[in-house]
Structures are given as structure tokens and as C-alpha cells.
Enzyme design. Structure first.
Site, PDB file in Angstrom:
ATOM      1  CB  SER A 147      -0.869  -0.017   1.264  1.00 21.29           C
ATOM      2  OG  SER A 147      -1.329   1.284   1.563  1.00 21.29           O
ATOM      3  CE1 TYR A 160      -4.040  -2.428   4.720  1.00 16.74           C
ATOM      4  CE2 TYR A 160      -3.427  -0.162   4.224  1.00 16.74           C
ATOM      5  CZ  TYR A 160      -3.803  -1.415   3.795  1.00 16.74           C
ATOM      6  OH  TYR A 160      -3.948  -1.663   2.454  1.00 16.74           O
TER       7      TYR A 160
HETATM    8  P1  NAP Z   1     -11.159  -6.426  -0.454  1.00 19.78           P
HETATM    9  O1  NAP Z   1     -12.060  -5.908  -1.507  1.00 19.78           O
HETATM   10  O2  NAP Z   1     -11.530  -6.205   0.970  1.00 19.78           O
HETATM   11  O3  NAP Z   1     -10.931  -7.992  -0.694  1.00 19.78           O
HETATM   12  C1  NAP Z   1     -10.116  -8.694   0.191  1.00 19.78           C
HETATM   13  C2  NAP Z   1      -9.908 -10.107  -0.310  1.00 19.78           C
HETATM   14  O4  NAP Z   1      -9.036 -10.782   0.615  1.00 19.78           O
HETATM   15  C3  NAP Z   1     -11.189 -10.905  -0.364  1.00 19.78           C
HETATM   16  O5  NAP Z   1     -11.111 -11.815  -1.439  1.00 19.78           O
HETATM   17  C4  NAP Z   1     -11.175 -11.670   0.951  1.00 19.78           C
HETATM   18  O6  NAP Z   1     -11.836 -12.929   0.841  1.00 19.78           O
HETATM   19  C5  NAP Z   1      -9.683 -11.911   1.169  1.00 19.78           C
HETATM   20  N1  NAP Z   1      -9.345 -12.021   2.580  1.00 19.78           N
HETATM   21  C6  NAP Z   1      -9.305 -11.033   3.498  1.00 19.78           C
HETATM   22  N2  NAP Z   1      -8.962 -11.512   4.695  1.00 19.78           N
HETATM   23  C7  NAP Z   1      -8.752 -12.837   4.538  1.00 19.78           C
HETATM   24  C8  NAP Z   1      -8.382 -13.891   5.403  1.00 19.78           C
HETATM   25  N3  NAP Z   1      -8.148 -13.693   6.709  1.00 19.78           N
HETATM   26  N4  NAP Z   1      -8.277 -15.136   4.904  1.00 19.78           N
HETATM   27  C9  NAP Z   1      -8.516 -15.353   3.584  1.00 19.78           C
HETATM   28  N5  NAP Z   1      -8.875 -14.410   2.728  1.00 19.78           N
HETATM   29  C10 NAP Z   1      -8.999 -13.162   3.184  1.00 19.78           C
HETATM   30  O7  NAP Z   1      -9.679  -5.852  -0.634  1.00 19.78           O
HETATM   31  P2  NAP Z   1      -9.042  -4.904  -1.757  1.00 19.78           P
HETATM   32  O8  NAP Z   1      -9.421  -3.507  -1.482  1.00 19.78           O
HETATM   33  O9  NAP Z   1      -9.287  -5.478  -3.090  1.00 19.78           O
HETATM   34  O10 NAP Z   1      -7.491  -5.028  -1.358  1.00 19.78           O
HETATM   35  C11 NAP Z   1      -6.683  -6.085  -1.831  1.00 19.78           C
HETATM   36  C12 NAP Z   1      -5.256  -5.826  -1.369  1.00 19.78           C
HETATM   37  O11 NAP Z   1      -4.851  -4.538  -1.831  1.00 19.78           O
HETATM   38  C13 NAP Z   1      -5.109  -5.787   0.154  1.00 19.78           C
HETATM   39  O12 NAP Z   1      -3.905  -6.394   0.527  1.00 19.78           O
HETATM   40  C14 NAP Z   1      -5.072  -4.304   0.467  1.00 19.78           C
HETATM   41  O13 NAP Z   1      -4.333  -4.032   1.631  1.00 19.78           O
HETATM   42  C15 NAP Z   1      -4.388  -3.763  -0.761  1.00 19.78           C
HETATM   43  N6  NAP Z   1      -4.694  -2.354  -1.037  1.00 19.78           N
HETATM   44  C16 NAP Z   1      -5.975  -1.932  -1.245  1.00 19.78           C
HETATM   45  C17 NAP Z   1      -6.218  -0.593  -1.525  1.00 19.78           C
HETATM   46  C18 NAP Z   1      -7.599  -0.069  -1.808  1.00 19.78           C
HETATM   47  O14 NAP Z   1      -7.771   1.169  -1.849  1.00 19.78           O
HETATM   48  N7  NAP Z   1      -8.590  -0.906  -2.036  1.00 19.78           N
HETATM   49  C19 NAP Z   1      -5.165   0.315  -1.573  1.00 19.78           C
HETATM   50  C20 NAP Z   1      -3.868  -0.149  -1.360  1.00 19.78           C
HETATM   51  C21 NAP Z   1      -3.644  -1.486  -1.085  1.00 19.78           C
HETATM   52  P3  NAP Z   1     -13.115 -13.336   1.738  1.00 19.78           P
HETATM   53  O15 NAP Z   1     -14.095 -12.218   1.682  1.00 19.78           O
HETATM   54  O16 NAP Z   1     -13.606 -14.581   1.125  1.00 19.78           O
HETATM   55  O17 NAP Z   1     -12.565 -13.530   3.106  1.00 19.78           O
HETATM   56  O1  2V4 Z   2      -7.414   5.652   0.877  1.00 23.42           O
HETATM   57  C1  2V4 Z   2      -6.415   4.917   0.662  1.00 23.42           C
HETATM   58  C2  2V4 Z   2      -6.452   3.512   0.955  1.00 23.42           C
HETATM   59  C3  2V4 Z   2      -7.642   2.843   1.330  1.00 23.42           C
HETATM   60  C4  2V4 Z   2      -8.944   3.386   1.090  1.00 23.42           C
HETATM   61  O2  2V4 Z   2      -9.211   4.108   0.126  1.00 23.42           O
HETATM   62  C5  2V4 Z   2     -10.078   2.862   1.937  1.00 23.42           C
HETATM   63  C6  2V4 Z   2     -10.066   1.362   1.898  1.00 23.42           C
HETATM   64  C7  2V4 Z   2     -10.323   0.803   0.524  1.00 23.42           C
HETATM   65  O3  2V4 Z   2     -11.112   0.878   2.778  1.00 23.42           O
HETATM   66  C8  2V4 Z   2      -8.739   0.887   2.447  1.00 23.42           C
HETATM   67  C9  2V4 Z   2      -7.572   1.571   1.842  1.00 23.42           C
HETATM   68  C10 2V4 Z   2      -6.398   0.879   1.822  1.00 23.42           C
HETATM   69  C11 2V4 Z   2      -5.263   1.486   1.351  1.00 23.42           C
HETATM   70  O4  2V4 Z   2      -4.128   0.783   1.357  1.00 23.42           O
HETATM   71  C12 2V4 Z   2      -5.274   2.800   0.900  1.00 23.42           C
HETATM   72  C13 2V4 Z   2      -4.077   3.392   0.388  1.00 23.42           C
HETATM   73  O5  2V4 Z   2      -3.065   2.693   0.213  1.00 23.42           O
HETATM   74  C14 2V4 Z   2      -4.068   4.767   0.065  1.00 23.42           C
HETATM   75  C15 2V4 Z   2      -5.220   5.515   0.209  1.00 23.42           C
HETATM   76  C16 2V4 Z   2      -5.194   6.894  -0.075  1.00 23.42           C
HETATM   77  C17 2V4 Z   2      -4.006   7.480  -0.527  1.00 23.42           C
HETATM   78  C18 2V4 Z   2      -2.878   6.720  -0.702  1.00 23.42           C
HETATM   79  C19 2V4 Z   2      -2.894   5.379  -0.402  1.00 23.42           C
HETATM   80  O6  2V4 Z   2      -1.789   4.669  -0.547  1.00 23.42           O
END
Ligand code: NAP
Ligand code: 2V4
Length: 253
Positions: A147, A160
Site C-alpha cells: 500500500s 495497517y
Molecule cells: P477487499 O475488496 O476487501 O478484498 C479482500 C480479499 O481478501 C477478499 O477476497 C477476501 O476474501 C480476502 N481475505 C481477506 N482476509 C482474509 C483472510 N483472513 N483469509 C482469507 N482471505 C482473506 O480488498 P481490496 O481492497 O481489493 O485489497 C486487496 C489488497 O490490496 C489488500 O492487501 C489491500 O491491503 C491492498 N490495497 C488496497 C487498496 C484499496 O484502496 N482498495 C489500496 C492499497 C492497497 P473473503 O471475503 O472470502 O474472506
Molecule cells: O485511501 C487509501 C487507501 C484505502 C482506502 O481508500 C479505503 C479502503 C479501501 O477501505 C482501504 C484503503 C487501503 C489502502 O491501502 C489505501 C491506500 O493505500 C491509500 C489511500 C489513499 C491514498 C494513498 C494510499 O496509498
């Protein structure tokens, strides 16, 4: 378009969001994809069905990551299905994407919550990689989804961000460890990415998140998936141990 024909891939947390997009992207490039999930069986089966409907190859595999036995469950299911589909348990591409997100003001962090976040986001990927090493051939790929929040201060994200900082250390040290086998290990760091959560449908929240990026938009998961597909391809063979900022310029300040 990277060509991943005859490759096999495991994408953890692929039942929705960024993981789903990565699974779909790798499958479109020709890989057989293991769509891992924890609890969302129906969603994972929909992802698999969608990939197959487009002519791709995929199967679902369940395991709750966090508890130590989750890794055993994951590899029992994964190896059995790889054998069934390919006659071998070879795994070319591992994407550690599954993760828990959540905020807590520094004064309100509990030990229990901290331990769970660490277990899912950092400990599980370490042991998933350890377990995968005997299945990953020379020239394999490991991609860890971190992230952008490891690069700027946001006090309510400290737990986190700590878990993702730990994940990035796995990239660094395993990249050196696996270099001789030409297995690359890289970090992809998204910024705010529309994972389908209701949060992104609140106009003011979406607008505030959008303004953090140089492009003035939150990312679509497909943008992150394209970066992962590149790192998984042979074109990225000389990139290892890298932190790939995929935040749409969020970190430019
Ligand atoms: P999400 O929509 O919440 O989906 C999370 C996925 O991980 C789901 O498939 C969930 O499966 C699985 N999961 C979570 N906890 C688990 C556990 N304990 N055991 C097995 N499976 C688990 O997440 P996302 O936003 O796509 O994020 C994916 C990755 O990107 C994460 O590592 C997150 O930190 C990173 N990320 C996200 C953002 C963002 O803005 N969305 C930004 C930066 C980084 P189940 O529901 O079946 O448990
Ligand atoms: O703002 C983020 C961000 C976020 C979110 O959007 C909310 C969410 C999807 O519930 C969790 C989340 C995970 C993240 O790792 C980030 C994030 O990495 C981030 C955000 C805003 C600006 C820079 C970032 O690297």
C-alpha cells in the site's frame, strides 16, 4: 499483452476487489488461476465462472489466512487442483493480495486487533511463500500487494501500514534469497482503489480520495492488475526487490 500461456498462478483474496481483477487479468493472459478466498465462496465461484465464460482457466480454493493451519488448508486444496488440471503441482506465479484493512486512532489500538492484522497481512504471506517455494520453478514470480500508506503519515493507519511495511521486508529479503533461481519478488503498492466497497459510492468520500492522486481519480482495480501482469511476465525478468508505486501519483506530494 503479457503472454502467460501454460503458466499457473495463485492469487490470494481473489473473490473481489483488486484480487479479482488480478485473477481475471492473469487468466486473460493465458494462466490457469487459483482464485483463493476466505469466506466468500459464492463470490469466488462467480469469479471462476466469469473467467471460464471468457475462455480462461481457473478454480477456487478456500482457506482462512491468519490461523497457522490456514496455510496447510490452502496448499492441500491448491496442490490437489493443480494436479487435477495440469498433472503437476508447479506454481509459476504467486500473488499475495489478501489483506485486512482498517483504521484505529493510535490511542485505541488493541493488542488483539493488532495481532490479527499482522497475522493476515504479514505472517500469512511469509508462510505462504515458504510453503510455495518447493512448487515455484526457476524464473517464477512472487508479487506482494502492499500500500502507498507505507510512504506517508496517516496516524489512524499506523497498524495497517506496519503490517504492509513488514510485507515489504519479505519482498526485499526473499528477492535476494531467490535471485540465484531467477525467481523475482516484487512489491506493488496501490493507492486508493475502488474495490466495490460502499465507501466509494459516497460522493464526498470518493472526491476526497480522488484528489489524493495526481490523476484526480481513484484507481480501477484493473489498473493495478495490469501492473501485476507485467511483473508476472518475462518482460519484467530483470526487476526484483522493487517497490512499484502504483498509486497514480499519490506519493508525489
Ligand atoms: P477487499 O475488496 O476487501 O478484498 C479482500 C480479499 O481478501 C477478499 O477476497 C477476501 O476474501 C480476502 N481475505 C481477506 N482476509 C482474509 C483472510 N483472513 N483469509 C482469507 N482471505 C482473506 O480488498 P481490496 O481492497 O481489493 O485489497 C486487496 C489488497 O490490496 C489488500 O492487501 C489491500 O491491503 C491492498 N490495497 C488496497 C487498496 C484499496 O484502496 N482498495 C489500496 C492499497 C492497497 P473473503 O471475503 O472470502 O474472506
Ligand atoms: O485511501 C487509501 C487507501 C484505502 C482506502 O481508500 C479505503 C479502503 C479501501 O477501505 C482501504 C484503503 C487501503 C489502502 O491501502 C489505501 C491506500 O493505500 C491509500 C489511500 C489513499 C491514498 C494513498 C494510499 O496509498
Amino acid at each position: 499483452m503479457p503472454n502467460l500461456t501454460d503458466k499457473t498462478a495463485l492469487v490470494t483474496g481473489a473473490s473481489r476487489g483488486i484480487g479479482q481483477a488480478i485473477a481475471e487479468r492473469l487468466a486473460r493472459a493465458g494462466a490457469l488461476v487459483a482464485v483463493h478466498y476466505g469466506t466468500s465462496a459464492e463470490a469466488a465461484e462467480r469469479v471462476v465462472a466469469g473467467i471460464r465464460a471468457e475462455g480462461g482457466r481457473a478454480f477456487a480454493v478456500r482457506a482462512e489466512l491468519g490461523p497457522s493451519e490456514g496455510v496447510d488448508t490452502l496448499f492441500a486444496g491448491l496442490e490437489a487442483q493443480l494436479e487435477e488440471h495440469t498433472g503437476s503441482s508447479r506454481l509459476d506465479i504467486l500473488v499475495n493480495n489478501a489483506g485486512l484493512m482498517g483504521t484505529a486512532q493510535p490511542e485505541e489500538i488493541t493488542g488483539e486487533w493488532f495481532d490479527r492484522m499482522m497475522a493476515v497481512n504479514a505472517k500469512a504471506p511469509l508462510f505462504v511463500i515458504q510453503r510455495a517455494l518447493s512448487l515455484i520453478p526457476d524464473h517464477g514470480r512472487i508479487i506482494n500487494i502492499s500500500s502507498g500508506l507505507t510512504r506517508f503519515a496517516a496516524p489512524e493507519q499506523v497498524t495497517y501500514a506496519m503490517t504492509k511495511g513488514a510485507l515489504e521486508q519479505i519482498t526485499l529479503h526473499f528477492a535476494r534469497h531467490l535471485g540465484k533461481r531467477r525467481i523475482t519478488v516484487n512489491t506493488v503498492a496501490p493507492g486508493s482503489t475502488d474495490n466495490g466497497s460502499a465507501l466509494f459510492r459516497i460522493p464526498e468520500v470518493r472526491e476526497a480520495m480522488s484528489q489524493l492522486s495526481a490523476f484526480g481519480e481513484v484507481a480501477d482495480p484493473s489498473a493495478i492488475a495490469d501492473v501485476v501482469a507485467f511483473l508476472a511476465s518475462s518482460d519484467a525478468r530483470w526487476i526484483t526487490g522493487a517497490f512499484v508505486d502504483s498509486s497514480g501519483g499519490t506519493l508525489l506530494g
